[in-house]
Design a protein around this motif. Sequence first.
Motif, PDB file in Angstrom:
ATOM      1  N   ARG A 100      42.691-151.493  59.265  1.00 14.01           N
ATOM      2  CA  ARG A 100      43.462-151.038  59.868  1.00 14.01           C
ATOM      3  C   ARG A 100      44.941-152.250  59.823  1.00 14.01           C
ATOM      4  O   ARG A 100      44.658-153.245  59.552  1.00 14.01           O
ATOM      5  CB  ARG A 100      44.179-150.679  60.893  1.00 14.01           C
ATOM      6  N   PRO A 101      46.174-152.738  58.838  1.00 13.98           N
ATOM      7  CA  PRO A 101      47.606-153.542  58.797  1.00 13.98           C
ATOM      8  C   PRO A 101      47.463-153.305  59.857  1.00 13.98           C
ATOM      9  O   PRO A 101      48.125-152.335  60.516  1.00 13.98           O
ATOM     10  CB  PRO A 101      47.590-152.215  58.310  1.00 13.98           C
ATOM     11  N   ARG A 102      48.465-154.290  60.230  1.00 13.92           N
ATOM     12  CA  ARG A 102      49.115-155.126  61.157  1.00 13.92           C
ATOM     13  C   ARG A 102      50.093-153.867  61.608  1.00 13.92           C
ATOM     14  O   ARG A 102      50.554-153.586  62.778  1.00 13.92           O
ATOM     15  CB  ARG A 102      49.017-156.235  61.354  1.00 13.92           C
ATOM     16  N   TRP A 103      50.692-153.018  60.071  1.00 11.16           N
ATOM     17  CA  TRP A 103      52.054-152.704  60.301  1.00 11.16           C
ATOM     18  C   TRP A 103      51.473-151.088  59.612  1.00 11.16           C
ATOM     19  O   TRP A 103      51.055-151.166  58.346  1.00 11.16           O
ATOM     20  CB  TRP A 103      53.251-153.188  59.807  1.00 11.16           C
ATOM     21  N   GLU A 104      51.189-150.346  60.126  1.00  9.97           N
ATOM     22  CA  GLU A 104      51.366-148.965  60.196  1.00  9.97           C
ATOM     23  C   GLU A 104      52.104-148.386  60.124  1.00  9.97           C
ATOM     24  O   GLU A 104      53.343-148.219  61.465  1.00  9.97           O
ATOM     25  CB  GLU A 104      49.463-148.623  60.643  1.00  9.97           C
ATOM     26  N   VAL A 105      52.392-147.322  59.162  1.00  5.95           N
ATOM     27  CA  VAL A 105      52.844-145.622  59.477  1.00  5.95           C
ATOM     28  C   VAL A 105      51.914-144.540  59.354  1.00  5.95           C
ATOM     29  O   VAL A 105      51.304-144.724  58.254  1.00  5.95           O
ATOM     30  CB  VAL A 105      53.662-145.677  58.352  1.00  5.95           C
ATOM     31  N   VAL A 106      52.070-143.723  60.058  1.00  3.42           N
ATOM     32  CA  VAL A 106      51.282-142.617  60.497  1.00  3.42           C
ATOM     33  C   VAL A 106      52.423-141.522  61.097  1.00  3.42           C
ATOM     34  O   VAL A 106      53.653-141.426  61.480  1.00  3.42           O
ATOM     35  CB  VAL A 106      50.640-142.761  61.962  1.00  3.42           C
ATOM     36  N   VAL A 107      52.087-140.395  59.015  1.00  6.10           N
ATOM     37  CA  VAL A 107      52.930-138.715  59.277  1.00  6.10           C
ATOM     38  C   VAL A 107      52.330-138.535  60.027  1.00  6.10           C
ATOM     39  O   VAL A 107      51.129-137.823  59.656  1.00  6.10           O
ATOM     40  CB  VAL A 107      53.333-138.897  58.687  1.00  6.10           C
ATOM     41  N   VAL A 108      52.789-137.400  61.140  1.00  4.70           N
ATOM     42  CA  VAL A 108      51.793-136.158  62.203  1.00  4.70           C
ATOM     43  C   VAL A 108      52.725-135.123  61.742  1.00  4.70           C
ATOM     44  O   VAL A 108      53.764-134.988  63.126  1.00  4.70           O
ATOM     45  CB  VAL A 108      51.435-137.154  63.681  1.00  4.70           C
ATOM     46  N   HIS A 109      52.765-133.722  61.392  1.00  5.06           N
ATOM     47  CA  HIS A 109      52.814-132.739  61.752  1.00  5.06           C
ATOM     48  C   HIS A 109      51.763-131.606  62.998  1.00  5.06           C
ATOM     49  O   HIS A 109      50.550-132.290  62.935  1.00  5.06           O
ATOM     50  CB  HIS A 109      52.872-131.705  60.569  1.00  5.06           C
ATOM     51  N   ARG A 110      52.712-132.035  64.162  1.00  2.00           N
ATOM     52  CA  ARG A 110      51.711-131.809  65.327  1.00  2.00           C
ATOM     53  C   ARG A 110      50.946-130.593  65.419  1.00  2.00           C
ATOM     54  O   ARG A 110      49.884-130.672  65.903  1.00  2.00           O
ATOM     55  CB  ARG A 110      52.545-132.547  66.622  1.00  2.00           C
ATOM     56  N   SER A 111      51.243-129.503  64.694  1.00  2.00           N
ATOM     57  CA  SER A 111      50.573-128.313  64.977  1.00  2.00           C
ATOM     58  C   SER A 111      50.811-127.821  64.146  1.00  2.00           C
ATOM     59  O   SER A 111      52.234-127.635  63.471  1.00  2.00           O
ATOM     60  CB  SER A 111      51.082-127.891  67.104  1.00  2.00           C
ATOM     61  N   ARG A 164      48.243-120.316  58.395  1.00  2.00           N
ATOM     62  CA  ARG A 164      48.646-121.921  59.278  1.00  2.00           C
ATOM     63  C   ARG A 164      47.824-123.230  59.904  1.00  2.00           C
ATOM     64  O   ARG A 164      48.174-123.984  59.160  1.00  2.00           O
ATOM     65  CB  ARG A 164      49.446-122.038  59.413  1.00  2.00           C
ATOM     66  N   ARG A 165      46.846-122.220  60.536  1.00  2.00           N
ATOM     67  CA  ARG A 165      45.883-123.512  60.871  1.00  2.00           C
ATOM     68  C   ARG A 165      44.558-124.169  60.482  1.00  2.00           C
ATOM     69  O   ARG A 165      44.550-125.043  60.690  1.00  2.00           O
ATOM     70  CB  ARG A 165      44.876-122.676  62.394  1.00  2.00           C
ATOM     71  N   ALA A 166      44.384-123.208  59.403  1.00  2.00           N
ATOM     72  CA  ALA A 166      43.490-123.505  58.341  1.00  2.00           C
ATOM     73  C   ALA A 166      44.121-124.397  57.530  1.00  2.00           C
ATOM     74  O   ALA A 166      43.200-125.757  57.097  1.00  2.00           O
ATOM     75  CB  ALA A 166      42.721-122.188  57.572  1.00  2.00           C
ATOM     76  N   GLU A 167      44.990-124.365  56.882  1.00  2.00           N
ATOM     77  CA  GLU A 167      46.133-125.685  55.779  1.00  2.00           C
ATOM     78  C   GLU A 167      46.467-126.305  56.907  1.00  2.00           C
ATOM     79  O   GLU A 167      45.933-127.452  56.212  1.00  2.00           O
ATOM     80  CB  GLU A 167      46.948-124.580  55.748  1.00  2.00           C
ATOM     81  N   TRP A 168      46.774-125.897  57.736  1.00  2.00           N
ATOM     82  CA  TRP A 168      46.947-127.714  58.588  1.00  2.00           C
ATOM     83  C   TRP A 168      45.856-128.056  58.865  1.00  2.00           C
ATOM     84  O   TRP A 168      45.840-129.579  58.808  1.00  2.00           O
ATOM     85  CB  TRP A 168      47.181-127.657  59.895  1.00  2.00           C
ATOM     86  N   PHE A 169      44.648-127.746  59.320  1.00  2.00           N
ATOM     87  CA  PHE A 169      43.400-128.811  59.244  1.00  2.00           C
ATOM     88  C   PHE A 169      42.571-129.545  57.866  1.00  2.00           C
ATOM     89  O   PHE A 169      42.705-130.372  58.308  1.00  2.00           O
ATOM     90  CB  PHE A 169      42.207-127.660  59.671  1.00  2.00           C
ATOM     91  N   ARG A 170      42.950-128.603  57.379  1.00  2.58           N
ATOM     92  CA  ARG A 170      42.999-129.001  55.698  1.00  2.58           C
ATOM     93  C   ARG A 170      43.363-130.507  55.508  1.00  2.58           C
ATOM     94  O   ARG A 170      43.495-131.408  54.555  1.00  2.58           O
ATOM     95  CB  ARG A 170      42.240-128.179  54.765  1.00  2.58           C
ATOM     96  N   ARG A 171      44.499-129.773  56.297  1.00  2.00           N
ATOM     97  CA  ARG A 171      45.875-131.517  55.545  1.00  2.00           C
ATOM     98  C   ARG A 171      45.559-132.794  56.436  1.00  2.00           C
ATOM     99  O   ARG A 171      46.190-133.746  56.278  1.00  2.00           O
ATOM    100  CB  ARG A 171      47.387-130.892  55.602  1.00  2.00           C
ATOM    101  N   ASN A 172      45.007-131.945  57.330  1.00  2.00           N
ATOM    102  CA  ASN A 172      44.683-133.665  58.417  1.00  2.00           C
ATOM    103  C   ASN A 172      43.971-133.502  58.398  1.00  2.00           C
ATOM    104  O   ASN A 172      43.482-135.203  59.849  1.00  2.00           O
ATOM    105  CB  ASN A 172      45.929-133.305  59.853  1.00  2.00           C
ATOM    106  N   ARG A 173      42.736-133.202  58.524  1.00  2.00           N
ATOM    107  CA  ARG A 173      41.627-133.406  58.573  1.00  2.00           C
ATOM    108  C   ARG A 173      40.946-134.857  58.641  1.00  2.00           C
ATOM    109  O   ARG A 173      40.570-136.481  59.222  1.00  2.00           O
ATOM    110  CB  ARG A 173      40.795-132.507  57.709  1.00  2.00           C
ATOM    111  N   HIS A 174      41.519-135.608  57.380  1.00  2.00           N
ATOM    112  CA  HIS A 174      41.050-137.330  57.329  1.00  2.00           C
ATOM    113  C   HIS A 174      41.801-137.731  58.490  1.00  2.00           C
ATOM    114  O   HIS A 174      41.887-139.244  58.370  1.00  2.00           O
ATOM    115  CB  HIS A 174      41.549-137.494  55.775  1.00  2.00           C
ATOM    116  N   LEU A 175      43.554-137.333  58.737  1.00  2.00           N
ATOM    117  CA  LEU A 175      44.399-138.512  58.669  1.00  2.00           C
ATOM    118  C   LEU A 175      43.737-139.882  59.736  1.00  2.00           C
ATOM    119  O   LEU A 175      44.105-140.887  60.224  1.00  2.00           O
ATOM    120  CB  LEU A 175      44.948-137.599  59.628  1.00  2.00           C
ATOM    121  N   PRO A 176      43.061-138.766  61.277  1.00  2.84           N
ATOM    122  CA  PRO A 176      42.818-139.972  62.103  1.00  2.84           C
ATOM    123  C   PRO A 176      41.324-141.212  61.635  1.00  2.84           C
ATOM    124  O   PRO A 176      40.909-141.682  62.993  1.00  2.84           O
ATOM    125  CB  PRO A 176      42.181-139.131  63.594  1.00  2.84           C
ATOM    126  N   PHE A 177      40.722-140.430  60.688  1.00  8.18           N
ATOM    127  CA  PHE A 177      40.022-140.749  59.827  1.00  8.18           C
ATOM    128  C   PHE A 177      39.370-142.669  59.544  1.00  8.18           C
ATOM    129  O   PHE A 177      38.281-143.082  59.363  1.00  8.18           O
ATOM    130  CB  PHE A 177      38.655-140.171  60.508  1.00  8.18           C
TER     131      PHE A 177
END
Length: 601
Positions: A362-373, A341-354
């Motif tokens: 970055r747009p003035r209004w932004e939507v970020v969906v985060v699967h926390r762990s 699960r950790r490996a899959e979670w990392f793969r899916r979220n690696r790009h998100l914060p960068f």
Amino acid sequence: MSVRDEREPLDPRTTSLYDYALFRHGIEPDGRVPRKGFPLPDGPSEPRREELTWRQGQAEVTDALTPLLRDPDPVRAAGAVHRRVAELASTGRSLRAHTARLTLTDEDTARRTARQLTRTGTDAAAVGVGMALLIRLGEAEDVPYLKALGMLRGLADTASAALDPLDRQAAALLVIRSRDRSGELTSLIDAIATGDAEAVRSALLSLPDEDRALWLGRRIAEAADLHGLLRARPQDGDLLALTGRLLHRMADQQDSRPEILDYGPARAVYEALVRHADRLPPTQEHRSLLLSIALDLHSGAPVLLNWRPGRRRALLHALDRLLPEAVPAPAPVAEPVLGDRRAEWFRRNRHLPFDRAEDGDRPRWEVVVVHRSADSSAVETRILADGIPLCPALFGKGCGNPPEYLIDSGRLRAGPEPREVQLVEAYCTEGCCGALYVTIRREGGEVVWDGWRGAVGPTPPPYRFDAAAYDGELARAERDHSWCWPARSTARLIGAGLRDRPELTARWELAPYWIGTDWRDPDTAVVHLRHEPSAPPPGTGGSLYFTWQLPGDDGPPQDRAAAALQRLETDDPKAFATFGGGNGELAAALGYRTPPRAAGA
């Protein structure tokens, strides 16, 4: 503890509570304070006046104490407070809460009376008044008295509140001692008492990485002087890993105001962690931890810290360079384990914060969906305006509602008619601590967010966004399912199918109540249904609830969702789903047995 002032108690025949606390601590063979504190001396039982509302109680305390706190003679004033609080017959807890909110016309005079009460007072209610006043008026010289009184039963919370601006470590130790029901932190408290930094480090590293041990993350960091330990051992890999876990726990907004916002050295500790993060062994656990830190710095509560210009972005760039690129998706396994699960979670979220690290992207209004762990089903929708996460900035008592509620449902779309939308509900339910609402409307070439309801603090101003940019960002969020894992995809597809075909459940007199993934097992899709009979048995009414679990398997989410929807065409879920409770009389009349309470519930 400091040497006691040479002052007579208010009643020479009675020992002051301060002296009593020192005595009780002194006779303990191991010097430990019980979790609930030492019992107060024998005295009259605490009175109760249930008929008073909060406003009535505040008015009564204000009328009773305000004149006394203007008396320039602290001994006379303290004696009068002792007598007056006994006449009020109010609980000590209520009395302290109301006292902390008093309007004081002469703070110096009130401070002198507060000190007289805390140092020589003999009654817990009156001493509590003095401690409550010191929450605002306390100074360094009051610390020893507050620390001593905090050892007494029922006074720890007030003592820690008064100590917070004066001695964070002392306040943290009081909080930990009184709230550590599991006893997991006892060894840490003992180590801190020795003053040995190496013993404190060892006790910290021995803490299990579990919520029951780390839920007081900020207080642990303050009590152990985590910042000081990092300065002395900047390249200690084990200490850095623990630092990351504590920071991530403090940034979590799942159940209350994020503790990271009240952690004084937060920015310096983030800097130290990222600067030396290359000292962490390159394990999947540590990579996932650093990515979690990046997600927090990108769109979580830590954004609200008072960063120097460019520093937060620099930390994100450093983490981006340090983390490896995501690897292709692994072949599915029959029974995923945490490592998978950790490996899959990392793969899916690696790009998100960068992906949008540069301000211009970055747009003035932004939507970020985060699967926390990876080991949790918690997914939140973070909405940022001008880079500021709105939920922690305006509410701070829970995390954003899930994307199924805000995005999949179309609630965030702006139409010609205004629509009120709940962005976040308090962790304890709206009925207890509220929720944050905004009204969304389209006005010409703009989308307007205003009509705020439930915000903590001043009412936020209207937010105006370019309509084309708003629609484009929302369309991107609706297309982006990278946060989703197979079981969650199955649940989302079932939810979409039931929105399109409500007759599938309506024919069984059922309605979807909540659809998602199991909180304890993220690989199990869960459909919660509510049953309201159109013709309930005489003398009954209300609703019943059923839970349908769909454990993970090798099939694609589309096939699993289609099979579930097809089953609803022919089979009544009440016959195969698990009965989850509801109206007791209705359940008994229809032959359903109320499920037993889970162990420890």
